[in-house]
Design an enzyme around this catalytic site. Sequence first.
Site, PDB file in Angstrom:
ATOM      1  N   LYS A 182       0.811  -1.207  -0.150  1.00 18.74           N
ATOM      2  CA  LYS A 182      -0.146   0.001   0.048  1.00 18.74           C
ATOM      3  C   LYS A 182       0.844   1.249   0.076  1.00 18.74           C
ATOM      4  O   LYS A 182       1.378   1.640   1.012  1.00 18.74           O
ATOM      5  CB  LYS A 182      -0.842  -0.040   1.193  1.00 18.74           C
ATOM      6  CG  LYS A 182      -2.221   0.686   1.318  1.00 18.74           C
ATOM      7  CD  LYS A 182      -2.206   2.275   0.730  1.00 18.74           C
ATOM      8  CE  LYS A 182      -1.768   3.072   1.902  1.00 18.74           C
ATOM      9  NZ  LYS A 182      -1.728   4.492   1.380  1.00 18.74           N
ATOM     10  N   GLY A 235       6.644   5.256   8.230  1.00 21.86           N
ATOM     11  CA  GLY A 235       5.791   6.066   8.105  1.00 21.86           C
ATOM     12  C   GLY A 235       5.958   7.082   9.662  1.00 21.86           C
ATOM     13  O   GLY A 235       6.758   6.818  10.220  1.00 21.86           O
ATOM     14  N   THR A 237       4.928   8.338  13.223  1.00 23.26           N
ATOM     15  CA  THR A 237       4.783   7.750  14.779  1.00 23.26           C
ATOM     16  C   THR A 237       3.334   7.389  15.158  1.00 23.26           C
ATOM     17  O   THR A 237       2.859   6.478  15.680  1.00 23.26           O
ATOM     18  CB  THR A 237       5.689   8.368  15.854  1.00 23.26           C
ATOM     19  OG1 THR A 237       7.111   8.247  15.346  1.00 23.26           O
ATOM     20  CG2 THR A 237       5.505   7.720  17.111  1.00 23.26           C
ATOM     21  N   GLY A 240       2.087   4.471  13.092  1.00 22.82           N
ATOM     22  CA  GLY A 240       2.609   3.374  13.744  1.00 22.82           C
ATOM     23  C   GLY A 240       2.260   2.872  14.886  1.00 22.82           C
ATOM     24  O   GLY A 240       1.921   1.657  15.019  1.00 22.82           O
ATOM     25  N   GLU A 257       8.924   1.339  11.271  1.00 24.49           N
ATOM     26  CA  GLU A 257      10.400   2.295  11.082  1.00 24.49           C
ATOM     27  C   GLU A 257       9.482   3.314  11.151  1.00 24.49           C
ATOM     28  O   GLU A 257       8.841   3.890  10.093  1.00 24.49           O
ATOM     29  CB  GLU A 257      10.597   1.924   9.606  1.00 24.49           C
ATOM     30  CG  GLU A 257      11.469   0.704   9.424  1.00 24.49           C
ATOM     31  CD  GLU A 257      12.649   0.575  10.051  1.00 24.49           C
ATOM     32  OE1 GLU A 257      13.482   1.517  10.435  1.00 24.49           O
ATOM     33  OE2 GLU A 257      13.240  -0.573  10.143  1.00 24.49           O
ATOM     34  N   CYS A 291      13.622  10.411   7.258  1.00 24.22           N
ATOM     35  CA  CYS A 291      13.542  10.134   8.954  1.00 24.22           C
ATOM     36  C   CYS A 291      14.673  10.419   9.767  1.00 24.22           C
ATOM     37  O   CYS A 291      14.660  10.817  10.796  1.00 24.22           O
ATOM     38  CB  CYS A 291      12.797   8.809   8.929  1.00 24.22           C
ATOM     39  SG  CYS A 291      14.028   7.712   8.035  1.00 24.22           S
ATOM     40  N   GLU A 391       9.285  16.390  15.191  1.00 25.51           N
ATOM     41  CA  GLU A 391       9.835  16.354  13.475  1.00 25.51           C
ATOM     42  C   GLU A 391       9.127  17.190  12.825  1.00 25.51           C
ATOM     43  O   GLU A 391       7.951  17.293  12.722  1.00 25.51           O
ATOM     44  CB  GLU A 391       9.394  14.783  13.196  1.00 25.51           C
ATOM     45  CG  GLU A 391      10.095  14.354  11.749  1.00 25.51           C
ATOM     46  CD  GLU A 391       9.636  12.919  11.489  1.00 25.51           C
ATOM     47  OE1 GLU A 391       8.652  12.544  11.745  1.00 25.51           O
ATOM     48  OE2 GLU A 391      10.550  12.331  10.998  1.00 25.51           O
TER      49      GLU A 391
HETATM   50  P1  NAP Z   1       2.246   8.636   7.547  1.00 22.98           P
HETATM   51  O1  NAP Z   1       1.006   9.411   7.431  1.00 22.98           O
HETATM   52  O2  NAP Z   1       2.227   7.944   8.765  1.00 22.98           O
HETATM   53  O3  NAP Z   1       1.637   7.634   6.276  1.00 22.98           O
HETATM   54  C1  NAP Z   1       2.602   6.441   5.840  1.00 22.98           C
HETATM   55  C2  NAP Z   1       1.760   5.397   5.377  1.00 22.98           C
HETATM   56  O4  NAP Z   1       0.914   4.925   6.069  1.00 22.98           O
HETATM   57  C3  NAP Z   1       1.039   6.015   4.082  1.00 22.98           C
HETATM   58  O5  NAP Z   1       0.892   4.944   3.024  1.00 22.98           O
HETATM   59  C4  NAP Z   1      -0.368   6.225   4.626  1.00 22.98           C
HETATM   60  O6  NAP Z   1      -1.570   6.290   3.533  1.00 22.98           O
HETATM   61  C5  NAP Z   1      -0.500   4.912   5.323  1.00 22.98           C
HETATM   62  N1  NAP Z   1      -1.530   5.273   6.731  1.00 22.98           N
HETATM   63  C6  NAP Z   1      -2.056   6.300   7.076  1.00 22.98           C
HETATM   64  N2  NAP Z   1      -2.935   6.100   7.900  1.00 22.98           N
HETATM   65  C7  NAP Z   1      -3.015   5.037   8.079  1.00 22.98           C
HETATM   66  C8  NAP Z   1      -3.829   3.845   8.748  1.00 22.98           C
HETATM   67  N3  NAP Z   1      -4.537   4.458  10.038  1.00 22.98           N
HETATM   68  N4  NAP Z   1      -3.546   2.547   8.707  1.00 22.98           N
HETATM   69  C9  NAP Z   1      -2.706   1.974   7.895  1.00 22.98           C
HETATM   70  N5  NAP Z   1      -1.932   2.866   7.008  1.00 22.98           N
HETATM   71  C10 NAP Z   1      -2.205   4.065   7.048  1.00 22.98           C
HETATM   72  O7  NAP Z   1       3.399   8.978   7.081  1.00 22.98           O
HETATM   73  P2  NAP Z   1       4.034  10.017   6.129  1.00 22.98           P
HETATM   74  O8  NAP Z   1       3.610  11.386   6.271  1.00 22.98           O
HETATM   75  O9  NAP Z   1       3.537   9.244   4.593  1.00 22.98           O
HETATM   76  O10 NAP Z   1       5.702   9.946   5.905  1.00 22.98           O
HETATM   77  C11 NAP Z   1       6.485  10.366   6.661  1.00 22.98           C
HETATM   78  C12 NAP Z   1       6.917   9.687   8.126  1.00 22.98           C
HETATM   79  O11 NAP Z   1       7.616   8.716   7.706  1.00 22.98           O
HETATM   80  C13 NAP Z   1       7.687  10.729   8.831  1.00 22.98           C
HETATM   81  O12 NAP Z   1       7.603  10.683  10.032  1.00 22.98           O
HETATM   82  C14 NAP Z   1       9.089  10.151   8.642  1.00 22.98           C
HETATM   83  O13 NAP Z   1      10.182  10.401   9.674  1.00 22.98           O
HETATM   84  C15 NAP Z   1       8.568   8.586   8.610  1.00 22.98           C
HETATM   85  N6  NAP Z   1       9.702   7.705   7.928  1.00 22.98           N
HETATM   86  C16 NAP Z   1      10.372   6.863   8.556  1.00 22.98           C
HETATM   87  C17 NAP Z   1      11.412   6.069   8.035  1.00 22.98           C
HETATM   88  C18 NAP Z   1      12.186   5.203   8.947  1.00 22.98           C
HETATM   89  O14 NAP Z   1      12.969   4.493   8.170  1.00 22.98           O
HETATM   90  N7  NAP Z   1      12.349   5.096  10.059  1.00 22.98           N
HETATM   91  C19 NAP Z   1      11.612   6.281   6.639  1.00 22.98           C
HETATM   92  C20 NAP Z   1      10.824   6.906   5.977  1.00 22.98           C
HETATM   93  C21 NAP Z   1       9.921   7.989   6.383  1.00 22.98           C
HETATM   94  P3  NAP Z   1      -1.860   7.591   2.805  1.00 22.98           P
HETATM   95  O15 NAP Z   1      -0.787   8.159   2.114  1.00 22.98           O
HETATM   96  O16 NAP Z   1      -2.872   7.357   2.107  1.00 22.98           O
HETATM   97  O17 NAP Z   1      -2.247   8.518   4.207  1.00 22.98           O
END
Ligand code: NAP
Length: 495
Positions: A182, A235, A237, A240, A257, A291, A391
């Site tokens: 996804k 994604g 926290t 997650g 992650e 991240c 962040e």
């Molecule tokens: P996000 O809003 O948490 O979204 C990540 C993914 O989860 C997207 O595909 C999102 O879909 C999906 N999602 C959203 N709500 C969900 C739910 N209730 N159930 C299941 N899936 C759901 O994060 P983001 O804004 O895309 O990414 C930025 C974050 O990722 C930052 O905090 C960054 O630090 C973190 N990150 C961490 C790493 C690591 O390796 N530690 C690497 C890269 C990024 P939609 O797009 O459709 O909302």
Amino acid sequence: MTTMLEPAQIDFSQICVGGIFRAGEGGTGRSIDPTDGALVADYGIAGLGDVEEAVAMGRTAVEDPAWRNLKPHERARVLARIGDALEAHAEVISVLQTRDTGKTLAETRALALSAAGTFRYVAATLETMDEELTPPRGPWLTMSVHEPLGVVAAITPWNSPIASDAQKVAPALAAGNAVILKPAEWTPLVSLFFARLAYAAGLPKGLLSVLPGPGRIIGDALVRHEQVKKVSFTGGTVTGIRIAQIAATKLMPVSLELGGKSPTIVFPDADIEEAVAGVLYGVFSSTGQSCIAGSRLFVHESIREEFVDRLVARASALRMGRGDAPATQMAPMIHHRHRDHVAAMVDAAVAAGARVLCGGEVPQGEFAEGAWYPPTILDNVVNTDTICREEVFGPVLAVMSWSDEEDLVSQCNDNAYGLACGIWTRDYKAAWRIARRIEAGTVWINTYKQFSSSTPFGGVKESGLGREKGRHWVQSYMNQKAIYWGMSEQPIGWA
Ligand code: NAP
């Protein structure tokens, strides 16, 4: 021979359900280039019926003897071919991803090649994976073996699409599972292209689905589905933790992650030129959308003035531009909405007393249309300020200074996150001392933001759970099973 595909030939309004490319039940969405707001492509959106079908096809595929009975080295061949296909298509993936994300071509090319490398590394670990014959403590032969989990869900963010897709799909397939990917709503195109490549490279039907769609609907349905046996998530926290809570009700393993607010420490004896270059790269590359961005700088007070002056001069000279312009260092951010969020965080920090040393304003003129934000350095902040705790996920660096090592360690660790840390010093004993005391999944000493498939990566505290990469990557997508094989000539003495 790799079959060559061109994104221009692909109908992105089709989702991938187990290798069948067709319209999704959720209609279509629009993928927008953040450089100028132009439409890149309409893409297909999955519905809940597509989730059901993808899971059912995945279950059938993992049970099919044609996949289940493949020897590890045979499965590794399939993965290696996908790696070859990714490498052969690195340029077209790069161009597509630059349009979808705004990122520089240099970065998207590196991400595509990293995805190819991930498939090759995972194929190699699969070929060389050992099982264990354990020392017998009775009249049996005892062993520990690993088996596939079944259907696995991979949920990825928008900041490094093809690389994070590969980091989940490769080990999950290597383990003998089926995967449902996804991708993030803002960046579904390369994931759909990747599915075409994987099937063209010979992946058997049913083993990979790519279901774009809203995380709160499609992602949530995957996490809750009783036949999904693991979720591998990258994604934010908050998301997650929500996934982990649902997983707990199913007793399902998750790997998470998550976000970060990583400190970078500069000692007075550091090579200043190297440290300045490292700090700039650590926080401003990928326009800060990383991240592991080193977003809290702790520079020793004895060199603070000189160091910060050089940092500000170099940051101000970074070249903003289109992602497809070769000279660009600071490409647009992923989306205007995200850019506005970053700008609002900086404005709030300034209202709370932070001083802007460079950047800090949404650029106008030639940059007015796109989602640009300039490299921004703030001082007059303390570690407990919101801008130092939360962040930003953008090109924003908060500068603080230190003089006492104990206080430095406690400030670095006084944060909810624990993803990464940078240390710049020539004193190898100090580097070791600090590296061992910082609460982080990764510490870089005299370098920053470097990765290797062979070195496990992940976070502690609110930065995550579990590790990706390394020799045990494939096993993290498997169940471990013990087998006791009776060797006694006597019946068990009890009955
Ligand atoms: P996000 O809003 O948490 O979204 C990540 C993914 O989860 C997207 O595909 C999102 O879909 C999906 N999602 C959203 N709500 C969900 C739910 N209730 N159930 C299941 N899936 C759901 O994060 P983001 O804004 O895309 O990414 C930025 C974050 O990722 C930052 O905090 C960054 O630090 C973190 N990150 C961490 C790493 C690591 O390796 N530690 C690497 C890269 C990024 P939609 O797009 O459709 O909302």
